[in-house]
Motif scaffolding. Structure first.
Motif, PDB file in Angstrom:
ATOM      1  N   PRO A 185       4.935   0.646  -0.152  1.00 22.51           N
ATOM      2  CA  PRO A 185       4.536  -0.384  -1.310  1.00 22.51           C
ATOM      3  C   PRO A 185       3.048   0.056  -2.160  1.00 22.51           C
ATOM      4  N   HIS A 186       2.758   0.971  -2.487  1.00 23.28           N
ATOM      5  CA  HIS A 186       1.409   0.759  -2.890  1.00 23.28           C
ATOM      6  C   HIS A 186       1.541   2.543  -2.722  1.00 23.28           C
ATOM      7  N   ALA A 187       1.354   3.663  -4.255  1.00 25.50           N
ATOM      8  CA  ALA A 187       1.705   4.910  -4.324  1.00 25.50           C
ATOM      9  C   ALA A 187       1.063   5.219  -5.581  1.00 25.50           C
ATOM     10  N   HIS A 188       1.047   6.415  -5.869  1.00 23.77           N
ATOM     11  CA  HIS A 188       0.608   6.617  -7.370  1.00 23.77           C
ATOM     12  C   HIS A 188       1.113   8.021  -7.518  1.00 23.77           C
ATOM     13  N   LEU A 189       2.322   7.855  -8.439  1.00 23.32           N
ATOM     14  CA  LEU A 189       3.325   8.618  -8.395  1.00 23.32           C
ATOM     15  C   LEU A 189       2.609   9.932 -10.048  1.00 23.32           C
TER      16      LEU A 189
ATOM     17  N   LEU B 167      -3.734  -5.628  -7.895  1.00 24.13           N
ATOM     18  CA  LEU B 167      -4.253  -5.138  -8.324  1.00 24.13           C
ATOM     19  C   LEU B 167      -6.021  -4.638  -6.937  1.00 24.13           C
ATOM     20  N   HIS B 168      -6.273  -3.588  -7.561  1.00 22.74           N
ATOM     21  CA  HIS B 168      -6.842  -2.697  -6.570  1.00 22.74           C
ATOM     22  C   HIS B 168      -8.300  -3.179  -6.399  1.00 22.74           C
ATOM     23  N   VAL B 169      -8.455  -3.944  -5.296  1.00 25.97           N
ATOM     24  CA  VAL B 169      -9.819  -5.593  -4.925  1.00 25.97           C
ATOM     25  C   VAL B 169     -10.334  -4.781  -4.300  1.00 25.97           C
TER      26      VAL B 169
ATOM     27  N   GLY C 258       0.604   4.256   1.490  1.00 29.64           N
ATOM     28  CA  GLY C 258      -0.352   5.838   1.862  1.00 29.64           C
ATOM     29  C   GLY C 258      -0.917   5.716   1.182  1.00 29.64           C
ATOM     30  N   ASP C 259      -0.661   5.267  -0.490  1.00 35.26           N
ATOM     31  CA  ASP C 259      -1.886   5.390  -1.188  1.00 35.26           C
ATOM     32  C   ASP C 259      -1.695   7.161  -1.959  1.00 35.26           C
ATOM     33  N   ASN C 260      -2.596   7.665  -1.315  1.00 31.11           N
ATOM     34  CA  ASN C 260      -3.057   8.753  -2.573  1.00 31.11           C
ATOM     35  C   ASN C 260      -2.345   9.935  -1.784  1.00 31.11           C
TER      36      ASN C 260
HETATM   37 ZN   LIG Z   1      -4.564   3.027  -5.514  1.00 31.39          ZN
END
Ligand SMILES: [Zn+2]
Length: 444
Positions: free
Chosen positions: A66-70, A223-225, A323-325
């Motif tokens: 649900p949260h990545a930065h491709l 949001l990144h909060v 997993g995010d980054n």
């Molecule tokens: Zn992020």
């Protein structure tokens, strides 16, 4: 003719709760079943009477990121952040962003989706740096990959800018332009709020502008909060307040939500209730948070800011884990492998996969948060999609990286490719030339 799969051990939480032909789950929450499928969908789910000591493979339904930065994945080698600080990450990210090309984004995104798909991901939500010279290559590349991958994997894209940008005329124009470029529900609006600085008046104006823009365009918000140990959840409190006051109807997700974990139990519980009342969802991001936050002058950190997953779940908030980054200035590790994330979260976040609430953030809750058509629960008519593991129990899944095979729409996918075949070949060569076969490797 329906095809019958060999018997499998499945979490009861991932099988239709209405099915009454199954025995009670064991102490690991597992049941032995036989599944039939035809034309890519499940046609029957039957109990498998397990013989004493019969070893069966554990299986899950495909997982969700649900949260990545491709747009920045795999950029650590060229833009490392060896100190591992938030400031170091921001500086390296900015330098990398200024030179980001369409070709790079296409290569990074393709590599990420290929690895994730073979590991058993079926959906990914990626944020995109959306201000500055790297923004257009990011959107162009990932919109192209969204189309290319649509038959195999759902890719959602989120605009990431400082939240105050949405209160400007350029911000409003950007929102309209981005939402019109993607398919319905697959483009979201987001932004950074509340970290590393406390949210200001300008942030409040930006956040309100974002929520109203998103509501009018029918675009969900992510949001990144509060990506910080400081601030006591001021960002998520502001989101909850504005969403309720202005009756925002689109889904709103608060990724990170770390600093609220530093509140005392009573205040934390009141804030979690307010978030549940506002129907906010949360994505917790343990790998990046545990690496980046809590640096204390070279000491091992005593405080580990992380979204309070269990307290939020108890308040009724939908919580997913991401997993995010991956191999970028914010975190040097990761590989888009959802099982590695699940294994990491047992000690990092006390999420035990044999508990319904421990497994949900990777499966059913993550599907709900992303608004996916399928919730990841097997029932007749559901996709014939599975991740089958060379592990016979939860403990075997947790003790070593498991071999796996992924079934999608009734077809077996190729195995994940080795990441560094050249180095694996070198190791083989070393072993072959130094006593391979004797059972001992001679060193020196
Ligand atoms: Zn992020």
């Amino acid at each position: 003719m329906p095809q019958l799969l060999p018997p499998l051990l499945l979490p009861r939480a991932l099988i239709d709760p209405q099915l009454n032909n199954l025995p009670p789950a064991d102490e690991g929450g597992l049941v032995a079943v036989r599944l039939s499928h035809q034309h890519g969908v499940i046609t029957a789910i039957e109990a498998h009477p397990r013989r004493d000591g019969e070893l069966l493979p554990l299986a899950l339904t495909p997982l969700v990121e649900p949260h990545a930065h491709l747009d920045k994945a795999f950029s650590w080698e060229g833009h490392p952040n060896p100190e591992g600080t938030m400031q170091g990450a921001l500086a390296a990210n900015l330098a990398e962003h200024q030179g980001r090309s369409l070709q790079q984004v296409l290569e990074r995104g393709e590599r990420a989706l290929e690895r994730g798909w073979r590991y058993g991901l079926r959906a990914v939500r990626s944020h995109i740096d959306s201000l500055g010279s790297g923004a257009e290559p990011g959107w162009q590349g990932l919109l192209e990959l969204q189309q290319r991958w649509a038959p195999r994997l759902c890719l959602q894209l989120v605009a990431l800018v400082p939240v105050r940008h949405w209160a400007t005329a350029a911000g409003a124009a950007l929102a309209r332009q981005l939402v019109s470029r993607g398919s319905q529900g697959a483009v979201l609006l987001g932004g950074v709020l509340g970290a590393p600085m406390a949210p200001s008046r300008a942030d409040a104006e930006g956040l309100l502008a974002l929520l109203q823009l998103a509501d009018s365009l029918g675009a969900p918000v992510d949001l990144h909060v509060d990506e910080s140990g400081d601030g006591g959840g001021a960002g998520v409190a502001m989101v909850a307040r504005l969403v309720r006051r202005h009756r925002i109807g689109v889904p709103v997700t608060c990724s990170h939500s770390c600093s609220m974990s530093q509140l005392g139990a009573a205040r934390l519980s009141r804030l979690a209730d307010a978030m549940a009342d506002a129907s906010l969802a949360v994505v917790a991001l343990p790998p990046t948070n545990l690496w980046l936050l809590g640096h204390a002058a070279g000491n091992t950190p005593a405080s580990r800011p992380l979204a309070p997953i269990r307290q939020l779940q108890r308040a009724g908030v939908t919580v997913a884990v991401g997993g995010d980054n991956v191999q970028d200035p914010w975190h040097p590790g990761g590989d888009f492998d959802p099982l590695e994330l699940l294994r990491f979260c047992l000690p990092a976040a006390h999420l035990a996969p044999w508990q319904r609430q421990g497994l949900a953030p990777f499966t059913t809750a993550a599907s709900r948060l992303m608004g996916l058509e399928w919730d990841g629960v097997l029932r007749c008519g559901a996709p014939a999609d599975l991740v089958v593991l060379a592990a016979g129990s939860w403990s075997e899944l947790l003790c070593r990286p498991p071999q796996r095979r992924v079934l999608r729409a009734g077809q077996w996918l190729p195995e994940p490719a080795p990441a560094r075949p050249e180095l694996a070949a070198q190791l083989e060569g070393m072993a072959a030339s130094h006593g391979h076969g004797s059972g001992l490797v001679q060193l020196g």
